[in-house]
Write a protein that holds these residues in place. Structure first.
Motif, PDB file in Angstrom:
ATOM      1  N   UNK A  76       0.836  -1.047   0.098  1.00  0.00           N
ATOM      2  CA  UNK A  76       0.079  -0.080  -0.028  1.00  0.00           C
ATOM      3  C   UNK A  76       1.029   1.291   0.046  1.00  0.00           C
ATOM      4  N   UNK A  77       0.481   2.164  -0.645  1.00  0.00           N
ATOM      5  CA  UNK A  77       1.286   3.363  -0.737  1.00  0.00           C
ATOM      6  C   UNK A  77       0.994   4.555   0.377  1.00  0.00           C
ATOM      7  N   UNK A  78       0.193   4.440   1.080  1.00  0.00           N
ATOM      8  CA  UNK A  78      -0.013   5.362   2.056  1.00  0.00           C
ATOM      9  C   UNK A  78       1.177   5.549   3.100  1.00  0.00           C
ATOM     10  N   UNK A  79       1.403   6.492   3.294  1.00  0.00           N
ATOM     11  CA  UNK A  79       2.746   6.653   4.249  1.00  0.00           C
ATOM     12  C   UNK A  79       4.017   6.277   3.722  1.00  0.00           C
ATOM     13  N   UNK A  80       4.179   5.931   2.679  1.00  0.00           N
ATOM     14  CA  UNK A  80       5.154   5.539   1.880  1.00  0.00           C
ATOM     15  C   UNK A  80       6.173   6.857   1.432  1.00  0.00           C
ATOM     16  N   UNK A  81       7.319   6.675   1.418  1.00  0.00           N
ATOM     17  CA  UNK A  81       8.342   7.869   1.246  1.00  0.00           C
ATOM     18  C   UNK A  81       9.448   7.437   0.195  1.00  0.00           C
ATOM     19  N   UNK A  82       9.613   8.181  -0.927  1.00  0.00           N
ATOM     20  CA  UNK A  82      10.344   7.466  -1.983  1.00  0.00           C
ATOM     21  C   UNK A  82      11.212   8.987  -2.394  1.00  0.00           C
ATOM     22  N   UNK A  83      12.655   8.673  -2.405  1.00  0.00           N
ATOM     23  CA  UNK A  83      13.605   9.679  -2.777  1.00  0.00           C
ATOM     24  C   UNK A  83      13.808   9.463  -4.182  1.00  0.00           C
ATOM     25  N   UNK A  84      13.770  10.577  -5.007  1.00  0.00           N
ATOM     26  CA  UNK A  84      14.246  10.545  -6.311  1.00  0.00           C
ATOM     27  C   UNK A  84      15.079  11.305  -6.802  1.00  0.00           C
ATOM     28  N   UNK A  85      16.335  10.791  -7.602  1.00  0.00           N
ATOM     29  CA  UNK A  85      17.121  11.591  -7.903  1.00  0.00           C
ATOM     30  C   UNK A  85      16.819  12.291  -9.274  1.00  0.00           C
ATOM     31  N   UNK A  86      17.121  13.460  -9.576  1.00  0.00           N
ATOM     32  CA  UNK A  86      16.743  13.929 -10.834  1.00  0.00           C
ATOM     33  C   UNK A  86      15.502  13.970 -10.956  1.00  0.00           C
ATOM     34  N   UNK A  87      14.730  14.246 -10.065  1.00  0.00           N
ATOM     35  CA  UNK A  87      13.061  14.261 -10.123  1.00  0.00           C
ATOM     36  C   UNK A  87      12.335  15.418 -10.533  1.00  0.00           C
ATOM     37  N   UNK A  88      13.212  16.658 -10.931  1.00  0.00           N
ATOM     38  CA  UNK A  88      12.829  17.570 -11.614  1.00  0.00           C
ATOM     39  C   UNK A  88      12.255  17.737 -13.104  1.00  0.00           C
ATOM     40  N   UNK A  89      12.913  16.483 -13.811  1.00  0.00           N
ATOM     41  CA  UNK A  89      12.690  16.437 -14.958  1.00  0.00           C
ATOM     42  C   UNK A  89      12.829  15.031 -15.843  1.00  0.00           C
ATOM     43  N   UNK A  90      12.272  14.695 -16.780  1.00  0.00           N
ATOM     44  CA  UNK A  90      12.332  13.465 -17.456  1.00  0.00           C
ATOM     45  C   UNK A  90      11.802  12.310 -16.631  1.00  0.00           C
ATOM     46  N   UNK A  91      12.525  11.276 -16.653  1.00  0.00           N
ATOM     47  CA  UNK A  91      11.837   9.960 -15.909  1.00  0.00           C
ATOM     48  C   UNK A  91      11.908  10.416 -14.490  1.00  0.00           C
ATOM     49  N   UNK A 103      18.083  17.188  -6.779  1.00  0.00           N
ATOM     50  CA  UNK A 103      18.267  17.724  -7.909  1.00  0.00           C
ATOM     51  C   UNK A 103      19.027  18.766  -8.082  1.00  0.00           C
ATOM     52  N   UNK A 104      19.425  19.490  -8.830  1.00  0.00           N
ATOM     53  CA  UNK A 104      20.001  20.938  -9.000  1.00  0.00           C
ATOM     54  C   UNK A 104      18.849  22.070  -9.446  1.00  0.00           C
ATOM     55  N   UNK A 105      17.840  21.789  -9.922  1.00  0.00           N
ATOM     56  CA  UNK A 105      16.593  22.583 -10.072  1.00  0.00           C
ATOM     57  C   UNK A 105      15.357  22.245  -9.212  1.00  0.00           C
ATOM     58  N   UNK A 106      14.646  22.753  -9.124  1.00  0.00           N
ATOM     59  CA  UNK A 106      13.468  22.597  -8.190  1.00  0.00           C
ATOM     60  C   UNK A 106      12.365  21.665  -9.245  1.00  0.00           C
ATOM     61  N   UNK A 107      11.751  20.741  -8.212  1.00  0.00           N
ATOM     62  CA  UNK A 107      10.688  20.023  -9.027  1.00  0.00           C
ATOM     63  C   UNK A 107       9.488  20.700  -9.129  1.00  0.00           C
TER      64      UNK A 107
END
Length: 231
Positions: free
Chosen positions: A4-19, A38-42
């Protein structure tokens, strides 16, 4: 039964663009909480920290800070990547090193820093390689070296963490993103190129992240049906 996704936390590098941005959107839509390095805001409202992933010690520190802010991590997706194609003799050394640092060393640094939290939650790591991590082409020595390295790193990591953390290697083909925008025209996909929608590739990432503890999707190759770089 998937997690289940409730309360799950996921760190994404490069999360401001693309995949990376597509994964952030998918996690949020599913009810999870994405965080971005990331170097830019998501996208507006997504918590993030500015970080140059070529600075591996800074990447480790930022990952720990995100984990503390989030109250723990249940997933990490290393979607950050870059390339500057060209012959080995024509790509300056600093650029060549940066390509390897961001794609490979930054990946390892973030995963290393996140491991205590991922082991505590029996979470999942999804590393992002490339079809050029399993099939080499010319004028891409740094990118191929880095992505082949991600493949080896992830396979070794899966063996090392078996039973404690889920580890998935994602091998995506070309996608319709800004990844190709700043390169010479001869290295850009042609007008008839068949590329995947990053949102579709993100669904594969979500599938891997959604596996219950004890079940791991080890490797996924996701590309347009007529992808020219795979197999």
């Amino acid at each position: 039964m998937t997690r289940q996704w409730k309360d799950r936390t996921v760190l994404v590098t490069g999360g401001s663009s693309g995949l990376g941005a597509a994964v952030v959107a998918a996690v949020a839509k599913a009810g999870g909480r994405p965080y971005v390095l990331d170097r830019r805001a998501p996208a507006a409202g997504v918590p993030w920290m500015e970080c140059d992933l070529a600075d591996t010690r800074a990447a480790e520190a930022a990952t720990r800070q995100i984990a503390a802010r989030a109250g723990g991590l249940t997933g990490v997706v290393t979607a950050a990547g870059m390339d500057v194609p060209g012959r080995l003799a024509d790509v300056n050394g600093a650029t060549w090193d940066r390509i390897v640092a961001i794609n490979l060393l930054g990946t390892a640094a973030v995963v290393r820093a996140a491991l205590p939290e991922l082991e505590r939650t029996h979470g999942t790591v999804v590393t992002v390689a490339s079809t050029l991590g399993v099939k080499a082409v010319g004028d891409a020595t740094a990118y191929c070296a880095a992505k082949f390295g991600v493949v080896g790193f992830t396979r070794s990591l899966a063996a090392e963490l078996a039973g404690r953390v889920g580890v998935t290697l994602l091998i995506p083909g070309g996608m319709r993103t800004a990844f190709f925008d700043d390169r010479d025209d001869k290295y850009k996909p042609g007008p008839d190129a068949i590329l995947n929608d990053p949102a579709d590739t993100a669904e594969a990432v979500m599938f891997a992240l959604s596996q219950p503890p004890g079940c791991a999707v080890r490797e996924l190759v996701v590309c347009a049906e007529q992808e020219s770089s795979y197999p």
